[in-house]
Scaffold this motif. Structure first.
Motif, PDB file in Angstrom:
ATOM      1  N   ALA A  27       0.732  -1.274  -0.008  1.00  0.00           N
ATOM      2  CA  ALA A  27      -0.105  -0.033   0.006  1.00  0.00           C
ATOM      3  C   ALA A  27       0.682   1.178   0.112  1.00  0.00           C
ATOM      4  O   ALA A  27       1.878   1.241   0.564  1.00  0.00           O
ATOM      5  N   LYS A  28       0.276   2.406  -0.901  1.00  0.00           N
ATOM      6  CA  LYS A  28       0.986   3.565  -0.428  1.00  0.00           C
ATOM      7  C   LYS A  28       0.706   4.317   0.634  1.00  0.00           C
ATOM      8  O   LYS A  28      -0.323   4.324   1.205  1.00  0.00           O
ATOM      9  N   LEU A  29       1.828   5.032   1.173  1.00  0.00           N
ATOM     10  CA  LEU A  29       1.654   5.565   2.550  1.00  0.00           C
ATOM     11  C   LEU A  29       1.421   7.274   2.503  1.00  0.00           C
ATOM     12  O   LEU A  29       2.119   7.737   1.500  1.00  0.00           O
ATOM     13  N   ASP A  30       0.581   7.804   3.271  1.00  0.00           N
ATOM     14  CA  ASP A  30       0.498   9.142   3.315  1.00  0.00           C
ATOM     15  C   ASP A  30       1.345   9.788   4.355  1.00  0.00           C
ATOM     16  O   ASP A  30       1.801  10.940   4.087  1.00  0.00           O
ATOM     17  N   ILE A  31       1.779   9.045   5.249  1.00  0.00           N
ATOM     18  CA  ILE A  31       2.852   9.468   6.362  1.00  0.00           C
ATOM     19  C   ILE A  31       3.692   8.553   7.016  1.00  0.00           C
ATOM     20  O   ILE A  31       3.063   7.615   7.256  1.00  0.00           O
ATOM     21  N   VAL A  32       4.799   8.735   7.046  1.00  0.00           N
ATOM     22  CA  VAL A  32       6.051   7.798   7.561  1.00  0.00           C
ATOM     23  C   VAL A  32       6.499   8.593   8.803  1.00  0.00           C
ATOM     24  O   VAL A  32       6.895   9.597   8.682  1.00  0.00           O
ATOM     25  N   MET A  33       6.532   8.084  10.067  1.00  0.00           N
ATOM     26  CA  MET A  33       6.724   8.819  11.038  1.00  0.00           C
ATOM     27  C   MET A  33       7.828   8.036  12.144  1.00  0.00           C
ATOM     28  O   MET A  33       7.658   6.877  12.230  1.00  0.00           O
ATOM     29  N   GLU A  58       7.464  16.052   2.591  1.00  0.00           N
ATOM     30  CA  GLU A  58       6.297  16.724   3.511  1.00  0.00           C
ATOM     31  C   GLU A  58       5.486  15.269   4.339  1.00  0.00           C
ATOM     32  O   GLU A  58       4.719  15.789   5.148  1.00  0.00           O
ATOM     33  N   LYS A  59       5.930  14.113   3.726  1.00  0.00           N
ATOM     34  CA  LYS A  59       5.255  12.991   4.250  1.00  0.00           C
ATOM     35  C   LYS A  59       5.981  12.292   5.278  1.00  0.00           C
ATOM     36  O   LYS A  59       5.374  11.198   5.646  1.00  0.00           O
ATOM     37  N   VAL A  60       7.269  12.553   5.356  1.00  0.00           N
ATOM     38  CA  VAL A  60       8.172  12.013   6.255  1.00  0.00           C
ATOM     39  C   VAL A  60       8.385  12.890   7.636  1.00  0.00           C
ATOM     40  O   VAL A  60       8.245  14.015   7.527  1.00  0.00           O
ATOM     41  N   VAL A  61       7.855  12.383   8.732  1.00  0.00           N
ATOM     42  CA  VAL A  61       7.667  13.187   9.937  1.00  0.00           C
ATOM     43  C   VAL A  61       8.758  12.354  11.075  1.00  0.00           C
ATOM     44  O   VAL A  61       8.730  11.556  11.182  1.00  0.00           O
ATOM     45  N   LYS A  90      16.133  17.410   4.120  1.00  0.00           N
ATOM     46  CA  LYS A  90      15.200  18.610   4.127  1.00  0.00           C
ATOM     47  C   LYS A  90      13.729  18.185   4.165  1.00  0.00           C
ATOM     48  O   LYS A  90      12.878  18.677   3.564  1.00  0.00           O
ATOM     49  N   ILE A  91      13.468  17.389   5.259  1.00  0.00           N
ATOM     50  CA  ILE A  91      12.132  16.998   6.059  1.00  0.00           C
ATOM     51  C   ILE A  91      11.484  18.179   6.373  1.00  0.00           C
ATOM     52  O   ILE A  91      12.097  18.926   7.157  1.00  0.00           O
ATOM     53  N   LYS A  92      10.215  18.343   5.880  1.00  0.00           N
ATOM     54  CA  LYS A  92       9.336  19.399   6.110  1.00  0.00           C
ATOM     55  C   LYS A  92       9.127  19.620   7.728  1.00  0.00           C
ATOM     56  O   LYS A  92       8.955  20.482   8.591  1.00  0.00           O
ATOM     57  N   ASN A  93       8.590  18.503   8.191  1.00  0.00           N
ATOM     58  CA  ASN A  93       7.865  18.102   9.379  1.00  0.00           C
ATOM     59  C   ASN A  93       8.828  17.628  10.244  1.00  0.00           C
ATOM     60  O   ASN A  93       8.768  16.102  10.653  1.00  0.00           O
TER      61      ASN A  93
END
Length: 421
Positions: A27-33, A58-61, A90-93
């Motif tokens: 499955a495709k991921l929206d967020i990886v934290m 933007e999706k890696v936190v 350059k992770i945004k979150n």
């Protein structure tokens, strides 16, 4: 054959019309934290893939919350490696000291997770975001590394248990009491690798904070995830906190469930989980004279503003018992500031408690409240395993903020109803 809410989300993210329990999917991921502990482990694995950039900045936190502010040299080195990785990619979150919060309170507050998302996090309580109608689950650091590199993860589609909620909880019964009651009912492996799906008219009687707490502790029943339907309250919360587009999924009428339970919220009582498993529950009416040494109010489970409010309302104008160390930890910087503005910090300090910067701290035996042999703590955290908060001969009793605050005053596990007036 119909699909559950979780199965519909997974099918959509796998690009499939339908999935069924037990099926393996990509499955495709929206967020990886990840946090300061797990990201530090994931970074070397990420580098082994040959990737030099994350799949989506933007999706890696990355949230530095467990041992921050750094408690020792090892913690400092872990955070340094995470910090350098975040800057290099350059992770945004990326959330560091000064703007950090406890991850599972911070991500919803920042609008990073919305309904319909698929979220993986290298922390077992990532299941918190099911309160928003997202599929979210904890994974290991290796899966986090692959997720950061590819934006995908494999899953075995879980079967589901339905919890039909009816009735309205009484004043001092919160989401914490609901989930402790359920874990006491089905056991710590009662939902092993299953989806706990909450439905019914009783859902509307639960605040978003209640739902976050319930979903947060789904893992304590062994569940793959916990999930709530997306209703008007969810949508209002999402619009307040996020500008991301979201998708509402609903279970089919003919969805299959392994088991179904009806939980009458109006019959529940404040509940305490005794050492050394969350399933060892008793209602407050069954608790005998158990003296305590420490109280912790906070964590990803109960560190939100409503938790701070109930604690302040009970502690206001009173004093914590002599010899009871009372530690209050807001989950995010915003909640910290809101507590200052509301006057709660003054209430806490006047009562003899301390008020900490946001951190996971004592929950995992990290810092800010380690216990010695023979000591007992009433805590609003999520686990009371042997040695969880310090010495293997210490004891953790899980409870709501109301019970924890009342216990701090009484010097023993106490009913918040007795603190009125």
């Amino acid at each position: 054959m119909g699909m559950t809410m979780t199965q519909k989300i997974l099918a959509a993210h796998a690009g499939m019309e339908s999935v069924k329990a037990g099926q393996l999917i990509q499955a495709k991921l929206d967020i990886v934290m990840g946090n300061d502990i797990t990201t530090a482990v994931a970074i070397p694995e990420f580098k082994k893939t040959g990737a030099t950039e994350v799949f989506d900045r933007e999706k890696v936190v990355v949230v530095l919350d467990h041992f921050t502010p750094n408690k020792d040299i090892k913690a400092a080195e872990q955070c340094k490696s995470c910090r350098q990785f975040a800057y290099d990619t350059k992770i945004k979150n990326f959330f560091d000291v000064g703007e950090v919060g406890i991850e599972h309170a911070l991500l919803p507050e920042k609008g990073i997770v919305v309904p319909g998302d698929v979220v993986i996090g290298a922390d077992s309580h990532t299941c918190t975001y099911g309160a928003l109608g997202a599929f979210s689950t904890g994974i290991g650091s290796t899966d986090m590394a692959i997720g950061m590199a590819t934006g995908e993860c494999w899953f075995k589609v879980p079967s589901a248990i339905k919890f039909h909620l009816v009735g309205k909880p009484s004043k001092y019964v919160s989401g914490k009491d609901v989930i402790l009651h359920i874990i006491g009912l089905i056991g710590v492996d009662g939902a092993l690798y299953q989806s706990m799906e909450f439905t019914g008219e009783g859902v509307k009687e639960l605040s978003m904070d209640d739902r976050f707490t319930i979903a947060n502790m789904a893992i304590e029943a062994g569940a793959k995830n916990g999930i709530f339907p997306v209703d008007d309250l969810t949508i209002a919360y999402t619009k307040e906190h996020s500008i991301k587009p979201y998708t509402v999924y609903e279970a089919d009428e003919d969805a299959q469930y392994e088991q179904e339970y009806t939980i009458d919220l109006s019959t529940l009582r404040p509940t305490v989980s005794f050492p050394h498993l969350p399933e060892n529950t008793k209602t407050i009416d069954e608790v005998e004279d158990i003296k305590i040494d420490q109280v912790v109010i906070g964590s990803c489970t109960n560190g939100r503003f409503s938790d701070m409010k109930i604690a302040a309302d009970i502690l206001r104008g009173k004093k914590v018992a002599k010899g009871v160390r009372t530690i209050i930890i807001p989950a995010t910087q915003k909640i910290y500031l809101d507590c200052v503005k509301a006057g709660y910090v003054e209430d806490f300090i006047n009562a003899g408690a301390i008020f900490s910067t946001p951190t996971c701290g004592p929950c995992l035996g990290g810092h800010m409240g380690i216990m010695a042999a023979g000591e007992r703590c009433v805590s609003t955290t999520n686990r009371n395993f042997v040695g969880r908060m310090g010495h293997v001969e210490s004891e953790v009793y899980l409870a709501s903020p109301a019970v924890a605050a009342a216990s701090a005053i009484a010097g023993k596990i106490a009913n918040p109803e007795n603190m009125e007036g």
